[in-house]
Design an enzyme around this catalytic site. Structure first.
Site, PDB file in Angstrom:
ATOM      1  N   THR A  24     -40.365   4.708 -68.056  1.00 27.31           N
ATOM      2  CA  THR A  24     -41.621   5.722 -68.548  1.00 27.31           C
ATOM      3  C   THR A  24     -41.117   5.567 -70.356  1.00 27.31           C
ATOM      4  O   THR A  24     -42.240   6.053 -70.770  1.00 27.31           O
ATOM      5  CB  THR A  24     -41.111   7.191 -68.412  1.00 27.31           C
ATOM      6  OG1 THR A  24     -41.166   7.255 -66.661  1.00 27.31           O
ATOM      7  CG2 THR A  24     -42.905   8.057 -68.834  1.00 27.31           C
ATOM      8  N   LYS A  52     -27.741  21.991 -81.571  1.00 25.32           N
ATOM      9  CA  LYS A  52     -26.760  22.477 -82.192  1.00 25.32           C
ATOM     10  C   LYS A  52     -27.713  23.286 -82.104  1.00 25.32           C
ATOM     11  O   LYS A  52     -27.756  24.538 -82.676  1.00 25.32           O
ATOM     12  CB  LYS A  52     -27.084  22.490 -84.415  1.00 25.32           C
ATOM     13  CG  LYS A  52     -26.982  20.738 -84.435  1.00 25.32           C
ATOM     14  CD  LYS A  52     -27.066  20.285 -85.823  1.00 25.32           C
ATOM     15  CE  LYS A  52     -27.313  19.045 -85.457  1.00 25.32           C
ATOM     16  NZ  LYS A  52     -27.937  19.178 -87.044  1.00 25.32           N
ATOM     17  N   HIS A 102     -45.130  14.319 -62.427  1.00 22.13           N
ATOM     18  CA  HIS A 102     -44.786  13.885 -63.710  1.00 22.13           C
ATOM     19  C   HIS A 102     -45.966  13.144 -63.059  1.00 22.13           C
ATOM     20  O   HIS A 102     -46.617  11.846 -61.914  1.00 22.13           O
ATOM     21  CB  HIS A 102     -43.454  12.527 -62.963  1.00 22.13           C
ATOM     22  CG  HIS A 102     -43.334  11.184 -63.553  1.00 22.13           C
ATOM     23  ND1 HIS A 102     -43.808  10.903 -64.307  1.00 22.13           N
ATOM     24  CD2 HIS A 102     -42.079  10.576 -63.014  1.00 22.13           C
ATOM     25  CE1 HIS A 102     -43.401  10.308 -64.932  1.00 22.13           C
ATOM     26  NE2 HIS A 102     -41.685   9.860 -64.641  1.00 22.13           N
TER      27      HIS A 102
HETATM   28  C1  MLT Z   1     -38.259  10.443 -61.946  1.00 22.51           C
HETATM   29  O1  MLT Z   1     -38.499  11.162 -63.753  1.00 22.51           O
HETATM   30  O2  MLT Z   1     -38.518  11.176 -61.390  1.00 22.51           O
HETATM   31  C2  MLT Z   1     -38.281   9.298 -61.684  1.00 22.51           C
HETATM   32  O3  MLT Z   1     -39.431   7.970 -61.642  1.00 22.51           O
HETATM   33  C3  MLT Z   1     -37.966   9.328 -60.113  1.00 22.51           C
HETATM   34  C4  MLT Z   1     -36.406   9.313 -60.551  1.00 22.51           C
HETATM   35  O4  MLT Z   1     -36.016   9.656 -61.098  1.00 22.51           O
HETATM   36  O5  MLT Z   1     -35.866   9.279 -59.318  1.00 22.51           O
END
Ligand code: MLT
Length: 338
Positions: A24, A52, A102
């Site tokens: 990402t 901080k 997400h």
């Molecule tokens: C997430 O950011 O949730 C990932 O893409 C999937 C994972 O962490 O397993």
């Protein structure tokens, strides 16, 4: 999408990642600057004042004063991105918040399926398998797949199914054989141990035996069923290597590729919305709609600090008795539907 496009020229994008990320972050990091011509500022917790003791709201106010056009935020707490979005004036993209959502992952998953099948998702049966309790990918996909006309099944041991999941309109299975029967798409999820509080599986070996996707378990799915995984992947835990690398059936590489396209499209749509004449704004809202849902909010730590369900407080972790079928001696436990 064209190779080079200048829709972000003169625009500033801030990437604010409170959690690690490879796919990402990279797709919001290099490509917007390179292909859309924007200025990208990358901030990670290690380099920010959060270390901080600054609060999230202080950070929001500081960033707001820099007048960015788009803020891309990933945070370990469910609801944090929504909170931040309420405090700043720019567009905010949720790049993953806790166990909640997400959205861009779901968009890229849908695009990957459409491209491979050459058609929409109507009438498909999609099985999302594994650690659904801690998966923001699962929640976003459940919403999007339903909007696009697919039927969604959740396949996991009871310990990894969040309370109230059935209210999201999914069919729940605790057994891979039934859960994968005649499905078109199988989305495998990682055991997200960093988001777990306590133990949810008796052993990795047992988990793989019952829930790891191998060719044997795949037999009950449609003969041309496709396999997906948002990554990072744990080979030999939730998926067998040969299945993950099956060039005819695995869409995992395409998912990464589509991630870049989808994130560029989101940025493009958002900045176009910012310059569109009043009344002609493109219809795209990358915000955390689910956080408005009282069912979700009550489980979000940031929304109601200190409140946890009785079930979550009680935490009923027990070992597995093993064996196939619905009755594996698993007990539901977990962070709920956040
Ligand atoms: C997430 O950011 O949730 C990932 O893409 C999937 C994972 O962490 O397993």
């Amino acid at each position: 999408m064209t190779r080079k496009h200048s829709s972000l020229r003169g625009r500033t994008l801030i990437n604010l990642f409170f959690e690690n990320s490879t796919r990402t972050r990279t797709s919001f990091r290099a490509w917007p600057a390179k292909r859309l011509g924007g200025d990208v500022i990358n901030m990670s917790v290690g380099t920010s004042s959060i270390k901080k003791g600054e609060t999230l709201i202080d950070t929001a106010m500081t960033l707001n004063a820099m007048h960015p056009d788009v803020l891309v935020v990933r945070h370990a707490d469910s609801g944090a991105v929504h909170l931040l979005a309420e405090k700043v004036n720019c567009s905010v993209i949720n790049a993953g918040d806790g166990t909640h959502e997400h959205p861009t992952q779901a968009l890229l998953d849908a695009l990957t399926i459409r491209r491979r099948l050459g058609r929409g998702l109507e009438g498909l049966t999609v099985a999302i398998c594994g650690d659904i309790a801690h998966s923001r990918v699962a929640r976003s996909n459940i919403h999007l797949m339903a909007i696009m006309g697919a039927r969604v099944r959740a396949v996991a041991p009871p310990t990894l199914i969040p309370a109230g999941l059935e209210r999201m309109g999914v069919e729940i299975h605790h057994d891979m054989e039934r859960g994968l029967a005649d499905v078109d798409i199988i989305m495998m999820l990682r055991l997200q141990t960093e988001r777990m509080k306590g133990s949810f599986v008796p052993s990795i070996r047992e988990y793989y035996r019952l829930y790891g996707l191998d060719y044997e378990k795949l037999k009950v799915a449609k003969p041309d069923a496709l396999i997906m995984h948002p990554g990072p992947m744990n080979r030999g835990v939730e998926i067998a290597s040969e299945v993950a690398d099956d060039i005819d059936r695995s869409l995992i590489r395409e998912q990464v590729e589509m991630g870049v396209a989808v994130r560029m499209a989101c940025l493009d749509a958002l900045v176009s919305a910012q310059v569109a004449p009043v009344g002609k704004e493109p219809v795209i809202h990358i915000r955390d709609e689910r956080a408005d849902d009282p069912h979700n909010l009550q489980k979000c730590p940031l929304a109601r600090p200190g409140k946890r369900s009785r079930r979550a407080r009680r935490g009923v972790g027990r070992g597995w008795t093993g064996g196939r079928g619905g009755s594996t001696g698993l007990h539901r436990r977990g962070p709920g539907g956040c």
